[in-house]
Design a protein around this motif. Structure first.
Motif, short mmCIF file in Angstrom:
data_model
loop_
_atom_site.label_atom_id
_atom_site.label_comp_id
_atom_site.label_asym_id
_atom_site.label_seq_id
_atom_site.Cartn_x
_atom_site.Cartn_y
_atom_site.Cartn_z
N LEU A 78 4.68 1.34 1.51
CA LEU A 78 5.69 2.10 0.77
C LEU A 78 5.30 3.57 0.78
O LEU A 78 4.27 3.95 0.22
CB LEU A 78 5.80 1.60 -0.67
CG LEU A 78 6.82 2.32 -1.54
CD1 LEU A 78 8.24 2.03 -1.07
CD2 LEU A 78 6.66 1.93 -3.01
N LEU A 79 6.11 4.39 1.45
CA LEU A 79 5.84 5.81 1.53
C LEU A 79 6.96 6.59 0.86
O LEU A 79 8.12 6.15 0.87
CB LEU A 79 5.68 6.25 2.98
CG LEU A 79 4.53 5.58 3.75
CD1 LEU A 79 4.51 6.05 5.19
CD2 LEU A 79 3.20 5.86 3.07
N GLY A 80 6.62 7.71 0.29
CA GLY A 80 7.63 8.49 -0.43
C GLY A 80 7.39 9.97 -0.35
O GLY A 80 6.31 10.44 0.02
N ILE B 260 10.59 4.92 1.52
CA ILE B 260 10.89 4.00 2.62
C ILE B 260 9.87 2.86 2.55
O ILE B 260 8.67 3.10 2.42
CB ILE B 260 10.83 4.69 3.99
CG1 ILE B 260 11.84 5.83 4.07
CG2 ILE B 260 11.10 3.68 5.11
CD1 ILE B 260 11.84 6.56 5.40
N LEU B 261 10.37 1.64 2.64
CA LEU B 261 9.53 0.46 2.64
C LEU B 261 9.46 -0.10 4.05
O LEU B 261 10.49 -0.30 4.71
CB LEU B 261 10.11 -0.60 1.70
CG LEU B 261 9.36 -1.93 1.60
CD1 LEU B 261 8.00 -1.73 0.93
CD2 LEU B 261 10.19 -2.96 0.84
N TYR B 262 8.24 -0.33 4.53
CA TYR B 262 8.01 -0.83 5.89
C TYR B 262 7.33 -2.19 5.85
O TYR B 262 6.55 -2.50 4.95
CB TYR B 262 7.10 0.12 6.68
CG TYR B 262 7.66 1.49 6.93
CD1 TYR B 262 8.45 1.75 8.05
CD2 TYR B 262 7.36 2.55 6.08
CE1 TYR B 262 8.93 3.02 8.31
CE2 TYR B 262 7.85 3.83 6.31
CZ TYR B 262 8.64 4.06 7.43
OH TYR B 262 9.12 5.32 7.67
N ASP B 263 7.61 -2.98 6.88
CA ASP B 263 6.84 -4.19 7.15
C ASP B 263 5.54 -3.75 7.81
O ASP B 263 5.56 -3.14 8.88
CB ASP B 263 7.63 -5.11 8.07
CG ASP B 263 6.95 -6.45 8.30
OD1 ASP B 263 5.71 -6.48 8.38
OD2 ASP B 263 7.66 -7.46 8.41
N GLY B 264 4.42 -4.05 7.18
CA GLY B 264 3.15 -3.56 7.68
C GLY B 264 2.71 -4.17 8.99
O GLY B 264 1.92 -3.57 9.72
N GLN B 265 3.20 -5.37 9.31
CA GLN B 265 2.73 -6.00 10.55
C GLN B 265 3.52 -5.55 11.76
O GLN B 265 3.01 -5.59 12.88
CB GLN B 265 2.78 -7.52 10.44
CG GLN B 265 4.15 -8.13 10.46
CD GLN B 265 4.12 -9.64 10.61
OE1 GLN B 265 3.15 -10.20 11.10
NE2 GLN B 265 5.19 -10.30 10.20
N THR B 266 4.76 -5.12 11.57
CA THR B 266 5.57 -4.69 12.71
C THR B 266 5.93 -3.21 12.66
O THR B 266 6.38 -2.65 13.65
CB THR B 266 6.89 -5.49 12.76
OG1 THR B 266 7.68 -5.18 11.61
CG2 THR B 266 6.62 -6.98 12.81
N VAL C 236 0.86 -1.17 0.00
CA VAL C 236 0.00 0.00 0.00
C VAL C 236 0.90 1.22 0.00
O VAL C 236 1.96 1.25 0.64
CB VAL C 236 -0.95 0.03 1.22
CG1 VAL C 236 -0.18 0.00 2.53
CG2 VAL C 236 -1.85 1.26 1.17
N THR C 237 0.50 2.23 -0.75
CA THR C 237 1.24 3.49 -0.76
C THR C 237 0.23 4.63 -0.74
O THR C 237 -0.98 4.40 -0.58
CB THR C 237 2.18 3.58 -1.98
OG1 THR C 237 3.03 4.72 -1.85
CG2 THR C 237 1.41 3.68 -3.29
N SER C 238 0.72 5.84 -0.87
CA SER C 238 -0.15 7.01 -0.89
C SER C 238 0.41 7.98 -1.91
O SER C 238 1.42 7.72 -2.55
CB SER C 238 -0.20 7.67 0.50
OG SER C 238 1.06 8.27 0.79
N TRP C 239 -0.28 9.10 -2.10
CA TRP C 239 0.30 10.15 -2.93
C TRP C 239 1.58 10.65 -2.27
O TRP C 239 1.72 10.65 -1.04
CB TRP C 239 -0.68 11.31 -3.08
CG TRP C 239 -1.96 10.92 -3.77
CD1 TRP C 239 -2.20 9.80 -4.51
CD2 TRP C 239 -3.18 11.66 -3.76
NE1 TRP C 239 -3.49 9.79 -4.97
CE2 TRP C 239 -4.12 10.92 -4.52
CE3 TRP C 239 -3.57 12.86 -3.19
CZ2 TRP C 239 -5.43 11.37 -4.72
CZ3 TRP C 239 -4.87 13.30 -3.39
CH2 TRP C 239 -5.78 12.56 -4.15
#
Length: 382
Positions: free
Chosen positions: A197-199, A231-237, A125-128
């Motif tokens: 995934l946020l940018g 930056i890529l994150y693990d969504g569960q942790t 999942v990402t955003s604008w």
């Protein structure tokens, strides 16, 4: 962006049972010739053909081609996973109706997948993407560039990623790149996605041309820069998995005072749009490699009579008969304020019994009792 089309069939040229030999693949790529520049179009068509052959063979690759007189002068390949390349040949090149078609033949050594987790497509999942220096967007009035780049990145995942996809783009901007662990995990739960995934667009500056010394008939285009931090994150942790900055620059072939629509084909077909597309493709390769062998996990969304419904389905590659591990996740802060994560594995594995596009139903192996399993627990494929 130039219209680039890969011939649908990737032709298997030669198969041999000898493990010391590779397999030859033939693929074709097309590109529109912009402004009469055959060299750029030929390079684009060749790169597309090579990428398609490698992806079809199971490789994940970055490639650079330098071409002279229709021949590949130099090839440099960084094989990331899944295959090795022995030789690539340019076998045909045709020009028709302002379109160049290039055919290549590649000798590829496919390799078996290195982990079972790679069988499942990882969802992101990402955003604008917010613009760090919004005043830089004034030239061209490209204030919606963050939305356009997120949409373009989703398309690049669809075309080039083997192990991951952007499942959802949240229609708002996330500032500070998800500094809050709780915010990252909440975003993952909201979108039913494994990774976040946020940018942030860090550079949209323009270097205006210096007109001194130019005759009136000469033109010197402005150069526009593009920078993106992700930056890529693990969504569960909420753990950070990867941080990357990408940057490029290209001629800005638009009037400095005109309004440019960031979502338009005109923008993406321009040299600037093509340059951004190229670095986004590299970013997709990096993320795809990063998540390819990470455990594929899903969330339990319902429990009914020993039947579990999970948020993984056909889109992730789930099939009837797959076996998954059950586990519960616990996070806590210690006295120093540090976040800790613990996993409690369930002794009973489950098997997929029914698959829908975005979910699946699982039951315990051998009809065993699933004690203490409830919604928001997890399943994993390692």
């Amino acid at each position: 962006m130039p219209k680039r089309q890969i011939i649908a069939s990737v032709i298997l040229i030669c198969i041999t049972a000898m493990p010391v030999h590779g397999i030859w693949f033939e693929a074709s790529g097309q590109a529109v010739i912009e402004n009469g520049n055959r060299q750029i179009a030929r390079q684009q068509a060749t790169e597309e053909a090579i990428k398609q052959a490698l992806l079809f063979a199971g490789a994940s690759v970055k490639s650079v081609q330098h071409m002279t007189n229709g021949l590949l002068k130099e090839d440099r390949f960084e094989i990331r996973a899944g295959g090795e390349v022995n030789k690539i040949e340019l076998i045909d090149e045709r020009y028709e109706n302002n379109v160049v078609t290039v055919a290549i033949r590649a000798d590829i050594f496919p390799q078996d997948k290195t982990c079972a987790a790679s069988d499942y497509n990882k969802s992101l999942v990402t955003s604008w993407f917010p613009i760090e220096h919004r005043q830089q967007a004034a030239i061209g009035h490209v204030y919606d560039m963050g939305k356009a780049v997120a949409d373009k990145l989703e398309n690049e995942f669809l075309e080039f990623a083997q192990h991951s996809r952007i499942k959802n783009i949240q229609p708002y901007y996330v500032d500070n790149l998800g500094d809050s662990v709780e915010e990252v995990m909440a975003l993952s739960r909201k979108a039913n996605s494994q990774y976040v995934l946020l940018g942030e667009i860090s550079d949209l500056s323009v270097d205006e041309p210096k007109s001194a010394g130019l005759a009136f008939w000469q033109k010197n285009s402005s150069t526009r820069h593009f920078g993106l931090e992700v930056i890529l994150y693990d969504g569960q942790t909420g753990a950070m998995l990867m941080q990357k900055n990408i940057a490029t620059s290209a001629p800005w072939d638009f009037d400095l005072h005109s309004k440019v629509m960031p979502q338009s084909q005109k923008m993406w077909r321009s040299k600037y749009g093509q340059s951004i597309s190229s670095v986004l493709q590299d970013l997709v390769q990096d993320i795809d490699e990063k998540v390819s062998c990470l455990p594929a996990y899903g969330r339990i969304i319902d429990v009914q009579n020993e039947r579990l419904q999970i948020n993984l389905g056909a889109h992730e590659g789930v099939e009837v008969g797959d076996q998954l591990t059950l586990y519960q996740l616990n996070q806590f802060y210690d006295s120093a304020g540090l976040l800790h994560t613990s996993y409690k594995l369930h002794p009973t594995k489950v098997m997929i019994k029914q698959v829908m596009p975005n979910s699946a139903v699982a039951e315990a192996l051998n009809g065993q009792y699933l004690a203490n399993i409830q919604p928001n627990d997890f399943v994993a494929r390692h």
